[in-house]
Design a protein around this motif. Structure first.
Motif, PDB file in Angstrom:
ATOM      1  N   GLU A  88       0.821  -1.211   0.000  1.00  0.00           N
ATOM      2  CA  GLU A  88       0.000   0.000   0.000  1.00  0.00           C
ATOM      3  C   GLU A  88       0.858   1.265   0.000  1.00  0.00           C
ATOM      4  O   GLU A  88       0.532   2.242  -0.680  1.00  0.00           O
ATOM      5  CB  GLU A  88      -0.928  -0.004   1.221  1.00  0.00           C
ATOM      6  CG  GLU A  88      -1.918   1.145   1.217  1.00  0.00           C
ATOM      7  CD  GLU A  88      -2.981   1.019   2.301  1.00  0.00           C
ATOM      8  OE1 GLU A  88      -3.786   1.961   2.454  1.00  0.00           O
ATOM      9  OE2 GLU A  88      -2.996  -0.011   2.999  1.00  0.00           O
ATOM     10  N   GLY A 134       2.775   1.259  -3.505  1.00  0.00           N
ATOM     11  CA  GLY A 134       1.975   1.147  -4.714  1.00  0.00           C
ATOM     12  C   GLY A 134       2.415   0.012  -5.605  1.00  0.00           C
ATOM     13  O   GLY A 134       2.267   0.076  -6.833  1.00  0.00           O
ATOM     14  N   TYR A 164      -1.584  -3.997  -8.887  1.00  0.00           N
ATOM     15  CA  TYR A 164      -1.829  -3.150  -7.713  1.00  0.00           C
ATOM     16  C   TYR A 164      -2.903  -2.107  -7.999  1.00  0.00           C
ATOM     17  O   TYR A 164      -2.933  -1.474  -9.045  1.00  0.00           O
ATOM     18  CB  TYR A 164      -0.557  -2.410  -7.268  1.00  0.00           C
ATOM     19  CG  TYR A 164      -0.876  -1.473  -6.122  1.00  0.00           C
ATOM     20  CD1 TYR A 164      -0.956  -1.974  -4.834  1.00  0.00           C
ATOM     21  CD2 TYR A 164      -1.200  -0.132  -6.346  1.00  0.00           C
ATOM     22  CE1 TYR A 164      -1.326  -1.142  -3.774  1.00  0.00           C
ATOM     23  CE2 TYR A 164      -1.559   0.700  -5.293  1.00  0.00           C
ATOM     24  CZ  TYR A 164      -1.620   0.189  -4.008  1.00  0.00           C
ATOM     25  OH  TYR A 164      -1.999   0.998  -2.974  1.00  0.00           O
ATOM     26  N   SER A 165      -3.761  -1.934  -7.027  1.00  0.00           N
ATOM     27  CA  SER A 165      -4.689  -0.811  -6.969  1.00  0.00           C
ATOM     28  C   SER A 165      -5.113  -0.680  -5.523  1.00  0.00           C
ATOM     29  O   SER A 165      -5.053  -1.639  -4.747  1.00  0.00           O
ATOM     30  CB  SER A 165      -5.917  -1.018  -7.863  1.00  0.00           C
ATOM     31  OG  SER A 165      -6.757  -2.030  -7.329  1.00  0.00           O
ATOM     32  N   LEU A 166      -5.560   0.509  -5.153  1.00  0.00           N
ATOM     33  CA  LEU A 166      -6.023   0.693  -3.778  1.00  0.00           C
ATOM     34  C   LEU A 166      -7.243  -0.174  -3.512  1.00  0.00           C
ATOM     35  O   LEU A 166      -7.386  -0.745  -2.416  1.00  0.00           O
ATOM     36  CB  LEU A 166      -6.347   2.166  -3.518  1.00  0.00           C
ATOM     37  CG  LEU A 166      -6.834   2.500  -2.092  1.00  0.00           C
ATOM     38  CD1 LEU A 166      -5.810   2.069  -1.045  1.00  0.00           C
ATOM     39  CD2 LEU A 166      -7.141   3.990  -1.965  1.00  0.00           C
ATOM     40  N   ASP A 167      -8.123  -0.315  -4.500  1.00  0.00           N
ATOM     41  CA  ASP A 167      -9.294  -1.177  -4.314  1.00  0.00           C
ATOM     42  C   ASP A 167      -8.879  -2.619  -4.070  1.00  0.00           C
ATOM     43  O   ASP A 167      -9.502  -3.319  -3.254  1.00  0.00           O
ATOM     44  CB  ASP A 167     -10.204  -1.100  -5.542  1.00  0.00           C
ATOM     45  CG  ASP A 167     -11.008   0.202  -5.592  1.00  0.00           C
ATOM     46  OD1 ASP A 167     -11.139   0.855  -4.525  1.00  0.00           O
ATOM     47  OD2 ASP A 167     -11.476   0.560  -6.682  1.00  0.00           O
TER      48      ASP A 167
END
Length: 569
Positions: free
Chosen positions: A467, A470, A489-492
């Motif tokens: 996180e 990234g 990778y993605s925040l979701d």
């Protein structure tokens, strides 16, 4: 099982005798004081035990584990008709003006005890107690670093729940200071963690002896620095509307994302911690199929599970537990002790299935029932789903005899990670798992829960690293352990991974707050039954509280106007 021994009377006496003027001119021949204590390694070990003891709280709602899970969107209040306090907390109402006071007072007890160790150990000479100067210095550094970590731990606990709090970081600091700002509080937390990392010996977890299990180390401090960074920057950005990517330090400096990720990389590469081979082996239900020479939980045996235990790299259970990094250790209680039930894991007791005693899942108070939305939206292909959620009325789960209608907010789903475990002993009597493992005489179902509560495990280090940087490597390592394919990778993606990896572990509430998702997390209604009667349930989160709970009213009154109550309360 190695248990910390807490010498509360000694530490309390040391702190209280440090206050005020001397009443007599004669020397204190029998007691201990700040003038004579902290002069031997035994003194330090006893004092450190007192610091850890402050994690425990007499009031159940002051237990971080219970409070954070009730506040989250994954769990409902539950319990019976008389368990109104759990329902109030879950619905963001204050059931009592001092609901969280034990968390406040115990945290400051721990801080005061840590302050004494930090100051007095720095000037102590332990050279005569060790074979070499190097060993004496390593002991001193570990003690000071560990106390710094614990001071940060308590301030972090306070800050997550209450926001900015009074900073008392020396023995002689005044106790009537005003609350620090949110930023000032986190600057102290970050500074203590940074200094703890720099002070504690650089010793791999694999080199730590069993007698040290339960104690913090350099790697634990690195992991908590990552957690503090994510919480502060997220909260300031998404709740306060003051976007930042830096964690402040008390001296005016700050730590950037790259600074914190470097600490996490050091932990990943050099700590000796590692993921368990199977996520489900972290939880005691994976042991019961091996006990009493019989199959107690068919599902666990079918899946080939084997509990790693909770005593670190000790091979007592399977290959040992290399994933768990920092825990709240529990023992057994006794009604004859002062606060005797606060040393048993009450999260296990309170979230157990209400008034249903089955094998292997015993009864509890039925708090913290599981939101069916979590279950329904969780892919069945993820083994963590069944590894986290206990379904009722299922023979292979040992819940075929479940009798519904005995509790409120029933959804047919309960927390499997922290649940009462029991099975027949050699005489055929159904007795608690930990009572049998550790040969405890009191088999009272309210006092038998010696399961550690895990505050930090290695999987979190990997997900925090992803996180902050990234990047997907840490996240995909956790997914691979669950047999799931790699994703970009993605925040979701991180949000989903943390939801499923850490369900019911006390992290979800703080995650949705720092992400700014708390206001939308409680939309909609949930179908439940209350004492067998169908009903619907919804939560009324109030955004003006900004994810904080109320300062205990007693503390507000005692401050004579120095403390202001948090908004919305």
């Amino acid at each position: 099982m190695k248990k910390l021994k807490y010498f509360i009377a000694i530490v309390t006496m040391v702190i209280t005798t440090s206050c005020g003027d001397k009443f007599l001119d004669t020397d204190n021949l029998y007691g201990k004081s700040l003038d004579t204590y902290y002069s031997t390694p035994t003194d330090i070990e006893e004092a450190m035990a007192g610091v850890y003891n402050a994690i425990y709280t007499p009031g159940v709602h002051s237990e971080e584990t219970v409070a954070a899970n009730l506040l989250s969107d994954m769990m409902l209040g539950g319990g019976g008709p008389d368990d109104k306090s759990a329902k109030y907390v879950d619905n963001f109402e204050d059931p009592d003006e001092d609901t969280y006071r034990d968390m406040w007072t115990q945290s400051y007890n721990g801080i005061a005890r840590a302050n004494a160790i930090i100051e007095k150990t720095a000037t102590a000479d332990f050279s005569t107690f060790f074979a070499s100067t190097e060993e004496a210095e390593a002991f001193k550094n570990q003690a000071i670093g560990e106390a710094l970590f614990m001071r940060a731990f308590f301030y972090f606990r306070l800050a997550k729940f209450f926001g900015g709090v009074p900073l008392i970081i020396a023995i002689d600091d005044p106790k009537d200071v005003a609350r620090a700002t949110y930023t000032e509080t986190y600057a102290q937390i970050a500074s203590d963690l940074k200094l703890a990392i720099e002070t504690m010996p650089d010793k791999s977890f694999t080199e730590i002896s069993t007698s040290e299990y339960g104690h913090a180390n350099k790697w634990v401090a690195q992991a908590y620095l990552g957690r503090a960074y994510l919480y502060y920057t997220g909260y300031m950005t998404n709740i306060e509307g003051q976007a930042t990517s830096d964690l402040p330090l008390a001296d005016g400096g700050s730590l950037s994302a790259s600074d914190v990720s470097a600490y996490l990389e050091d932990c990943i590469q050099n700590s000796g911690y590692a993921l368990a081979s199977d996520f489900r082996n972290l939880w005691p239900y994976s042991y019961v199929n091996q006990s009493a020479g019989s199959t107690v939980l068919p599902w666990a045996e079918t899946e080939g599970l084997s509990w790693v235990g909770q005593d670190g790299h000790s091979p007592t259970f399977g290959t040992g537990n290399y994933e768990t990094m920092f825990v709240q250790r529990f023992s057994f209680g006794d009604w004859g002790w002062s606060n005797g039930n606060s040393y048993t894991n009450r999260y296990v007791l309170y979230s157990g299935i209400r008034d249903n005693s089955m094998t292997p899942f015993g009864q509890g108070w039925g708090w913290c029932t599981v939101n069916p939305t979590l279950y329904n939206n969780w892919d069945d292909a993820d083994p963590r789903k069944q590894g986290s959620i206990l379904e009722t009325g299922e023979a292979d789960q040992g819940t075929a005899s479940f009798e519904a209608g005995k509790g409120d907010h029933e959804t047919g789903l309960f927390n499997k990670k922290y649940s009462s475990i029991q099975y027949p002993d050699e005489e055929g009597t159904v007795v608690g798992m930990f009572v049998q493992l550790y040969d405890w005489s009191n088999t009272d179902m309210q006092l038998m829960h010696a399961q550690d509560f895990i505050f930090m495990r290695f999987a979190d280090v990997l997900l925090m690293h992803s996180e902050i940087t990234g990047t997907a490597d840490g996240m995909n390592a956790v997914r691979a352990r669950a047999g799931l394919p790699a994703v970009g990778y993605s925040l979701d993606a991180i949000k989903q991974e943390r939801l499923h990896e850490f369900a019911f572990e006390g992290l979800r509430w703080f995650d949705i707050v720092r992400w700014g998702d708390v206001e939308t997390a409680f939309n909609g209604t949930i179908d439940v039954t209350n004492s067998g009667i169908p009903a619907t349930y919804s939560v009324n989160y109030r955004s003006e509280t900004k994810g904080l709970v109320p300062i205990p009213e007693t503390e507000v009154r005692l401050s004579n106007g120095v403390y202001q109550q948090n908004p919305g309360w």
